[in-house]
Each structure stands twice: as C-alpha cells, then as structure tokens.
Design a protein around this motif. Structure first.
Motif, PDB file in Angstrom:
ATOM      1  N   GLN A 255      -2.907  87.786  74.630  1.00 13.21           N
ATOM      2  CA  GLN A 255      -2.502  88.049  73.267  1.00 13.21           C
ATOM      3  C   GLN A 255      -1.881  89.765  73.417  1.00 13.21           C
ATOM      4  O   GLN A 255      -2.045  90.418  72.630  1.00 13.21           O
ATOM      5  CB  GLN A 255      -2.747  87.570  71.853  1.00 13.21           C
ATOM      6  CG  GLN A 255      -2.453  86.523  71.844  1.00 13.21           C
ATOM      7  CD  GLN A 255      -1.248  85.128  72.363  1.00 13.21           C
ATOM      8  OE1 GLN A 255      -0.762  85.823  70.901  1.00 13.21           O
ATOM      9  NE2 GLN A 255      -0.807  84.656  72.901  1.00 13.21           N
TER      10      GLN A 255
ATOM     11  N   ALA B  36     -11.088  82.533  72.990  1.00 15.94           N
ATOM     12  CA  ALA B  36     -10.323  82.726  71.108  1.00 15.94           C
ATOM     13  C   ALA B  36     -11.205  83.200  70.584  1.00 15.94           C
ATOM     14  O   ALA B  36     -11.262  84.089  69.578  1.00 15.94           O
ATOM     15  CB  ALA B  36      -9.364  81.723  70.635  1.00 15.94           C
TER      16      ALA B  36
ATOM     17  N   TYR C 195      -9.097  82.881  63.417  1.00 16.78           N
ATOM     18  CA  TYR C 195      -8.401  83.863  64.036  1.00 16.78           C
ATOM     19  C   TYR C 195      -8.058  82.889  65.560  1.00 16.78           C
ATOM     20  O   TYR C 195      -7.097  82.504  66.012  1.00 16.78           O
ATOM     21  CB  TYR C 195      -8.968  84.371  64.671  1.00 16.78           C
ATOM     22  CG  TYR C 195      -8.177  85.605  66.194  1.00 16.78           C
ATOM     23  CD1 TYR C 195      -7.514  86.641  65.519  1.00 16.78           C
ATOM     24  CD2 TYR C 195      -8.533  85.075  67.562  1.00 16.78           C
ATOM     25  CE1 TYR C 195      -6.818  87.803  66.852  1.00 16.78           C
ATOM     26  CE2 TYR C 195      -7.983  86.162  68.444  1.00 16.78           C
ATOM     27  CZ  TYR C 195      -6.914  87.092  68.046  1.00 16.78           C
ATOM     28  OH  TYR C 195      -5.895  87.711  69.354  1.00 16.78           O
TER      29      TYR C 195
ATOM     30  N   LEU D   9      -5.034  80.815  66.714  1.00 15.57           N
ATOM     31  CA  LEU D   9      -4.524  81.050  68.298  1.00 15.57           C
ATOM     32  C   LEU D   9      -4.258  79.827  68.968  1.00 15.57           C
ATOM     33  O   LEU D   9      -3.101  79.202  70.061  1.00 15.57           O
ATOM     34  CB  LEU D   9      -5.461  81.934  68.851  1.00 15.57           C
ATOM     35  CG  LEU D   9      -4.930  82.437  70.317  1.00 15.57           C
ATOM     36  CD1 LEU D   9      -4.038  83.231  70.707  1.00 15.57           C
ATOM     37  CD2 LEU D   9      -5.728  83.699  70.598  1.00 15.57           C
TER      38      LEU D   9
ATOM     39  N   LYS E 137      -0.770  78.035  68.263  1.00 17.61           N
ATOM     40  CA  LYS E 137      -0.272  79.042  68.145  1.00 17.61           C
ATOM     41  C   LYS E 137       0.496  78.403  69.746  1.00 17.61           C
ATOM     42  O   LYS E 137       1.301  78.399  70.644  1.00 17.61           O
ATOM     43  CB  LYS E 137       0.174  80.196  68.187  1.00 17.61           C
ATOM     44  CG  LYS E 137       0.806  81.053  68.988  1.00 17.61           C
ATOM     45  CD  LYS E 137       0.219  83.013  68.329  1.00 17.61           C
ATOM     46  CE  LYS E 137       1.954  83.747  69.574  1.00 17.61           C
ATOM     47  NZ  LYS E 137       1.154  85.225  69.252  1.00 17.61           N
TER      48      LYS E 137
END
Length: 364
Positions: free
Chosen positions: A174, A221, A280, A284, A287
C-alpha cells in the motif's frame, strides 16, 4: 515586650545559644543570648526564610548571614510577621491528620498506577512517532543483527520467496513497502517480526505452516500494521519506561539507545497493539478481496504449533544442564505472537459483520 524562647546560632560558630526572640516592630526583632556576656542582635524579618515544621522537626528560621533560629515547639508567634507562615502552619497540621495521610497514600498509589498504565505508554507513543527515520534505521539495523545471529539462512526456494514478495508488494504494501527477509528460525519456530528499520523477518517454519499464500499475506498484513503504527518501538519504549523516567531526572541517555534494540525483540506486544494490527490486517484483506477466514485459520494453526513448541522447550530444559537452559531463555524472548481465542473470535466477528453487510446492500 513580646518574646519567645529559641535556640540561636550566630552564623560564626556552630555553638547553639539559649536565647530570647523579642518583637521590636513590624519589620524587625531582637535576639538576646549569653556568649561571654549578654549580647543582642537586631534582625530584619525581610531577611528571614521560614522552614516549616515537618514531622517531629520544629520550625526553623534561616538568615542570610548563616545564622539560624530554631523554635522549641511547633507554634510560631503570631506577632512574628514572616512570609508563608500561615501556609507552613497549615501544612504541618494537615500532615498530622490521619485522614489526609490515608488520602495521600491512596493518591500516590493511584498516581503511580496512572503513570504506568497511561503515562508511560502515551510518552512512548509520542517518542516513537517523533523519532527521525535515521534513528529508526539505526535501531532496526541493530535489532536485525540480533535476529541474523539467532537464526540461519533460509532454505526456501528463490522462486517461492519471489512469489511471496511479489504478492506482498501488489496487495499489502500500500505504498509503504517493507523489506522482506526470510530466515530459518530454528527454535524461533513459525514466526514473523516487524523491525523499526521497515523490515519484516519471516521464518521458513511460518511459510511451511501456512496452507496457502493468502495465509502468508494475512501474516504480512498484520506485521505491516505493526510497522505503520510503530508498535515494536512503542512497546520497547514502554518496557523501558522506568529508564525513561530516570533519564528525565538525570539527563543521562547514554544507555537508552543501546538497550532499545534488545527491548524491541524482547517486548511482547500488548493486547491493544495486537488488536490494532489485527484490525489493520482485516481491513486491508477485505479491501483486497482476500477472505479474512485465512487469517483465523492460520492463527488457530499457529496457536497449536506454539503450544507444541512450548512443550518441546520444557522437555528440552529438563534434559539439558543449566547453561543450556539459560541459552534457551534467549529464544523465549522471541516468542511468537499469541494466537488467542479472543483474536480468532475477532476475525470471525469481522467476517460475519461484513458478510451481513454485503447481503444487505441492494444489488445494482
């Protein structure tokens, strides 16, 4: 003439004199004492510094020429006009109040608890956020050297490493890519570590434990969340909280930077940091259309592996001498993140919430 008996030191000799302290006017007093005959000294109240009673110590007046007047009880004469006299008297009376003593003890304990629970973590977060990149790089490099010493070169195929790194860059980084290092963890086992120099160390054992690339991405992640929020540095600084307080009082910070790299590796993440990193990772993954169930499945498997590793270590301790047991403690410092039922349930709840949300959305 108003007077009171006192002990007087003339500032020349350390000899105490029995004396009489007498009022002359609003701004001055007279001290009469015997020292090879009667002597008088006129003193200005503006030159006097009152030291109030404390415990069993009676009030004292210090004078600017090293003279000293000691009272024989806790009562300061009303006619003696001294700065802060009433305030000092109130403090002494409060000091003798049992209820205030109890309140003070409770207050000190509560204050200490607040400093440990909220003060030090808040200070650690502020310091971690404000540290410049070059300092983070230096601390992370030192921590990385420890990891390199305590592990061995990876046995993973180059192609497998490249595949994991490629998927990490495309789905997890990201815009903030970290350096991925693969190592054979040995007794470190299935583990991943986020270091302050923007590095994630992944062990061969963790890759072998995963049943899919999605599970590995879930772990990456999670570690990315630790990096973004500088959790390892915050946790290390919190564990060195008393050192920070010591430095604040003495100004000596020579040993702090040298101790942080070890603290980075040795401080287990708090529940709060683990939840933040988990959240988090889950957001992620959602998404990037990666099923979050992969994370829960891997946490469960990692938890089972950690339990088996702990049993093996306990058995190993029983079969080795004290020296080897001490060496084993080094590896216990690098314990794997605890895959608790609470964290797994958090993933399941997240999955359920978003699956229901998708169902409720009207079709286009």
């Amino acid at each position: 003439m108003k007077s009171v008996s006192v002990i007087f030191y003339d500032g020349v000799l350390s000899k105490p004199h029995q004396a009489e302290l007498m009022a002359l006017d609003q701004y001055s007093v007279l001290v009469k004492y015997h020292d090879h005959g009667m002597k008088n000294q006129k003193l200005q109240t503006a030159q006097m510094i009152l030291i109030g009673a404390l415990g069993k110590k009676y009030p004292v007046i210090e004078l600017d020429h090293d003279a000293r007047i000691e009272f024989l009880n806790n009562e300061i004469p009303e006619w003696l006009e001294l700065g802060h006299k009433n305030f000092q008297q109130k403090i002494w009376k409060l000091e003798k109040t049992p209820s205030l003593i109890i309140f003070s003890m409770v207050f000190v304990i509560a204050l200490g608890f607040a400093v440990l629970k909220w003060g030090i973590p808040m200070a650690a977060k502020i310091v971690a956020d404000e540290l410049p990149e070059n300092t983070l790089q230096k601390l992370g490099n030192q921590a990385q050297e420890y990891v390199m010493d305590w592990t061995k070169p990876t046995q993973l195929a180059k192609g497998q490493q490249a595949q994991i790194q490629s998927e990490y860059l495309s789905k997890i980084a990201q815009g903030h890519p970290a350096k991925i290092i693969f190592r054979n963890g040995e007794r470190l086992g299935a583990n991943a570590l986020a270091l302050p120099n923007n590095t994630i160390v992944v062990t061969d054992e963790l890759v072998e434990l995963a049943h899919s690339d999605q599970e590995i991405l879930a772990v990456l992640a999670h570690e990315q969340g630790h990096l973004i929020q500088r959790h390892s540095l915050q946790q290390a600084l919190s564990s060195l909280g008393f050192s920070i307080l010591y430095i604040a009082m003495t100004g000596d910070s020579s040993d702090l930077l040298s101790s942080i790299p070890v603290a980075v590796l040795g401080a287990n993440y708090s529940r709060k940091f683990e939840q933040e990193a988990d959240l988090y990772a889950l957001n992620l993954m959602y998404k990037q259309n990666i099923e979050v169930a992969h994370f829960a499945n891997f946490l469960q498997r990692l938890n089972e592996a950690s339990i088996n590793t702990e049993k093996d270590q306990q058995q190993h301790e029983k079969q080795t001498d004290r020296k080897n047991s001490i060496n084993l403690d080094i590896w216990e410092v690098l314990s794997s993140h605890p895959a608790t039922a609470e964290r797994i349930q958090m993933v399941r709840d997240f999955e359920l919430k978003h699956s229901q949300s998708n169902i409720q959305q009207p079709s286009k």
